[in-house]
Design an enzyme around this catalytic site. Structure first.
Site, PDB file in Angstrom:
ATOM      1  N   CYS A 296       0.451  -1.326  -0.360  1.00  0.00           N
ATOM      2  CA  CYS A 296      -0.160   0.037   0.661  1.00  0.00           C
ATOM      3  C   CYS A 296       0.229   1.348  -0.317  1.00  0.00           C
ATOM      4  CB  CYS A 296      -1.131   0.049   1.129  1.00  0.00           C
ATOM      5  SG  CYS A 296      -2.160  -1.938   0.981  1.00  0.00           S
TER       6      CYS A 296
HETATM    7  N1  LIG Z   1      -2.806  -5.875   2.279  1.00  0.00           N
HETATM    8  C1  LIG Z   1      -3.000  -5.061   2.737  1.00  0.00           C
HETATM    9  O1  LIG Z   1      -3.512  -4.492   3.579  1.00  0.00           O
HETATM   10  C2  LIG Z   1      -4.290  -4.280   2.126  1.00  0.00           C
HETATM   11  C3  LIG Z   1      -4.980  -3.017   2.673  1.00  0.00           C
HETATM   12  C4  LIG Z   1      -5.438  -2.325   1.771  1.00  0.00           C
HETATM   13  C5  LIG Z   1      -5.819  -2.305   0.482  1.00  0.00           C
HETATM   14  N2  LIG Z   1      -5.031  -3.474  -0.543  1.00  0.00           N
HETATM   15  C6  LIG Z   1      -6.058  -3.241  -1.357  1.00  0.00           C
HETATM   16  O2  LIG Z   1      -6.429  -4.775  -1.757  1.00  0.00           O
HETATM   17  C7  LIG Z   1      -6.243  -4.614  -3.328  1.00  0.00           C
HETATM   18  C8  LIG Z   1      -6.224  -6.494  -3.296  1.00  0.00           C
HETATM   19  O3  LIG Z   1      -4.209  -6.360  -2.045  1.00  0.00           O
HETATM   20  P1  LIG Z   1      -4.126  -7.858  -1.171  1.00  0.00           P
HETATM   21  O4  LIG Z   1      -2.992  -7.633  -0.807  1.00  0.00           O
HETATM   22  O5  LIG Z   1      -5.431  -8.398  -0.894  1.00  0.00           O
HETATM   23  O6  LIG Z   1      -3.396  -8.400  -2.797  1.00  0.00           O
HETATM   24  P2  LIG Z   1      -3.179  -9.661  -2.548  1.00  0.00           P
HETATM   25  O7  LIG Z   1      -2.477 -10.086  -4.055  1.00  0.00           O
HETATM   26  O8  LIG Z   1      -2.716 -10.380  -1.188  1.00  0.00           O
HETATM   27  O9  LIG Z   1      -4.386 -11.163  -3.391  1.00  0.00           O
HETATM   28  C9  LIG Z   1      -5.149 -11.057  -4.352  1.00  0.00           C
HETATM   29  C10 LIG Z   1      -5.926 -11.845  -4.984  1.00  0.00           C
HETATM   30  O10 LIG Z   1      -5.925 -11.559  -6.479  1.00  0.00           O
HETATM   31  C11 LIG Z   1      -5.841 -12.651  -7.038  1.00  0.00           C
HETATM   32  N3  LIG Z   1      -6.263 -12.431  -8.661  1.00  0.00           N
HETATM   33  C12 LIG Z   1      -5.213 -11.772  -9.654  1.00  0.00           C
HETATM   34  N4  LIG Z   1      -5.849 -11.500 -10.443  1.00  0.00           N
HETATM   35  C13 LIG Z   1      -7.064 -12.443  -9.711  1.00  0.00           C
HETATM   36  C14 LIG Z   1      -8.319 -12.051 -11.582  1.00  0.00           C
HETATM   37  N5  LIG Z   1      -8.573 -11.542 -12.385  1.00  0.00           N
HETATM   38  N6  LIG Z   1      -9.215 -12.525 -10.917  1.00  0.00           N
HETATM   39  C15 LIG Z   1      -9.631 -12.934  -9.313  1.00  0.00           C
HETATM   40  N7  LIG Z   1      -8.588 -13.396  -8.749  1.00  0.00           N
HETATM   41  C16 LIG Z   1      -6.950 -12.073  -9.445  1.00  0.00           C
HETATM   42  C17 LIG Z   1      -4.685 -13.329  -6.547  1.00  0.00           C
HETATM   43  O11 LIG Z   1      -4.287 -14.404  -7.505  1.00  0.00           O
HETATM   44  C18 LIG Z   1      -4.147 -13.200  -5.450  1.00  0.00           C
HETATM   45  O12 LIG Z   1      -4.745 -13.808  -4.689  1.00  0.00           O
HETATM   46  C19 LIG Z   1      -5.586  -4.500  -3.699  1.00  0.00           C
HETATM   47  O13 LIG Z   1      -5.981  -3.101  -4.283  1.00  0.00           O
HETATM   48  C20 LIG Z   1      -4.307  -3.613  -2.015  1.00  0.00           C
HETATM   49  O14 LIG Z   1      -4.073  -2.207  -2.418  1.00  0.00           O
HETATM   50  C21 LIG Z   1      -4.127  -3.752   0.395  1.00  0.00           C
END
Ligand SMILES: NC(=O)c1ccc[n+]([C@@H]2O[C@H](COP(=O)([O-])OP(=O)(O)OC[C@H]3O[C@@H](n4cnc5c(N)ncnc54)[C@H](O)[C@@H]3O)[C@@H](O)[C@H]2O)c1
Length: 457
Positions: A296
């Site tokens: 982030c």
């Molecule tokens: N990790 C955090 O602390 C956090 C906090 C707030 C917001 N976010 C935001 O949330 C979003 C997700 O982050 P995250 O940390 O959960 O990511 P992550 O990488 O942990 O998880 C994302 C998942 O999406 C899957 N994926 C990718 N492309 C896909 C598709 N086309 N269809 C289905 N699944 C798909 C991946 O395989 C993965 O399992 C991002 O935009 C991030 O910036 C993350």
């Protein structure tokens, strides 16, 4: 047809007034949500999607997780969690009761009444938004869009994404937003490793494309989350998340600069911050460190500066904070050189242990971790590097598979310098100090300890 923009309303869930008359499609969806008979789909089952899917499933919904990662889907189907903050026991119980299922097959969206999209939003090599994951997921949603569906994007993104990118894709189907289907943006604010705040008790900001969209999304989240904060549009909701993360990035940049200055002036920055934090108003402590990490804070502000550039606007705070924060790993390596120099050694040929490779304490996530930059720079300067991290047993680094070094007295004595890069609470810092020849402490983990062996950030 509902008006295109709802007004921002009270910050507490439960305070949103129910409209006098709802469109029949909205009404049918609301009834399904309230009776828990709505089928929910969560697309992207990572740090954000999995906890969300579990919360909804625990609320009594049938939740289908969809992910392109077959290994994750297999583990979930076997009732196993791969996210530290989500207990395997919870996943197993929900899988057994049939409330949580996972698949790689997007055709399952056919059955969904609500779709939450939680896919990654990284930066491209040019440090521009990489919207490929959001687009791929949205195209799948568009393929299966049908009347009565609610679609919510949760991935962090630049203001305008929902209206400019997702909405046209969905309306290409001929269905009309706010009447046939509902579309909203709701930023995820989860803080991995935070024992106090989680998906359920962090207030959820929601901005729908139309008032009916906001109302449908608010109703959904209210079924499980403690507080929901409706805002007037997806752009506001998108901007909220970027303001929050830019605020952190800029304040960390400021305190890193103050740390560099304090070092020059021979003032203990940690003592300064601790004393400043006694002010009961107008000051919020931020702490210096080896650099930004995670999915982030190092990334999200650049979504905003990209959007600003596209509008002919320069975001100087973001660039400056990025510049200062980006220099911190190199500064830490300079401190390693200083520590070694005190004992008449050069970086080249020295053995350095980096303690903590997760980007922050008490988690196992190494994405964008500054420890990786520190390891890389040390290698470039000729050091022999190893690492230790209780949460990261192995690490792929520079084409090699490294193993976490156990923190025994014998092991610690093997190194010329130990860099505390992540202050996991379970690390025995007193043992580290007792046996290490030199320690660079970037986290004030050795607070109160006096020793010539310590070089503090
Ligand atoms: N990790 C955090 O602390 C956090 C906090 C707030 C917001 N976010 C935001 O949330 C979003 C997700 O982050 P995250 O940390 O959960 O990511 P992550 O990488 O942990 O998880 C994302 C998942 O999406 C899957 N994926 C990718 N492309 C896909 C598709 N086309 N269809 C289905 N699944 C798909 C991946 O395989 C993965 O399992 C991002 O935009 C991030 O910036 C993350």
């Amino acid at each position: 047809m509902p008006s295109r923009r709802g007004k921002a309303r009270s910050a507490r869930s439960g305070a949103t007034r129910r409209p006098a008359k709802r469109h029949p499609t909205a009404d049918a969806l609301a009834r399904k949500i309230e009776s828990r008979s709505a089928n929910l789909a969560v697309v992207g089952l990572g740090y954000v999607g999995l906890p969300l899917a579990v919360e909804f499933a625990q609320a009594g919904f049938h939740v289908l997780g969809i992910d392109v990662d077959a290994a994750r889907v297999r583990r979930l189907t076997a009732g196993e969690s791969y996210i530290r903050d989500v207990p395997t026991g919870d996943v197993r119980a929900l899988v057994r009761s049939g409330h949580l299922q996972a698949t790689t097959d997007f055709a399952a969206l056919k059955r969904a009444d609500v779709v939450n999209v939680c896919v990654p939003t990284p930066l491209s090599k040019q440090r521009d938004p990489d919207m490929s994951f959001v687009l791929a997921a949205s195209e799948q949603v568009a393929k299966h869009l049908r009347p009565g569906m609610l679609v919510i994007l949760e991935s962090t993104t630049y203001p305008g994404t929902t209206d400019e990118l997702i909405l046209p894709l969905l309306e290409k189907t001929g269905l009309k937003v706010g009447r046939d289907f509902f579309l909203a943006f709701s930023p995820e604010r989860v803080d991995p490793g935070n024992a106090r705040f989680n998906t359920r008790n962090i207030p959820k900001v929601v901005g729908g494309v139309t008032r009916a969209c906001t109302e449908a999304a608010v109703l959904l989240y209210r079924q499980r989350l403690e507080a929901v904060v409706p805002v007037s549009s997806p752009q506001v909701a998108e901007m909220v998340k970027l303001l929050e993360n830019t605020f952190r990035s800029v304040n960390i940049g400021l305190v890193n600069e103050i740390a560099l200055l304090c070092r020059r002036l021979k003032i203990d920055v940690w003592e300064v911050i601790e004393a400043a934090a006694t002010k009961p108003f107008g000051f919020m402590p931020f702490y210096p460190g080896p650099g930004l990490g995670g999915h982030c804070i190092p990334i999200d502000p650049f979504y905003l500066s990209w959007k600003a550039r596209a509008s002919g606007f320069e975001t100087r705070f973001i660039e400056l904070a990025g510049h200062i924060n980006g220099q911190m790993p190199a500064h830490v390596v300079d401190l390693v050189a200083e520590s070694l120099n005190r004992r008449g050694r050069a970086v080249r040929g020295s053995r350095v242990l980096v303690l903590g490779v997760a980007y922050k304490a008490d988690i196992d996530d190494i994405r964008e971790s500054p420890s990786l930059d520190i390891l890389q720079t040390l290698v470039e300067r000729g050091a022999h590097v190893e690492y230790s991290d209780p949460y990261v047993p192995t690490l792929e680094f520079a084409g090699r598979k490294l193993r976490s070094v156990p923190l025994t007295a014998t092991n610690l004595k093997r190194f010329d310098c130990v860099v505390i890069a992540t202050a996991h609470r379970s690390i025995p810092f007193a043992t580290v100090l007792r046996h290490a020849k030199g320690v660079v402490d970037t986290r004030n983990a050795l607070k109160g300890k006096r020793s010539d062996a310590i070089v503090r950030l």
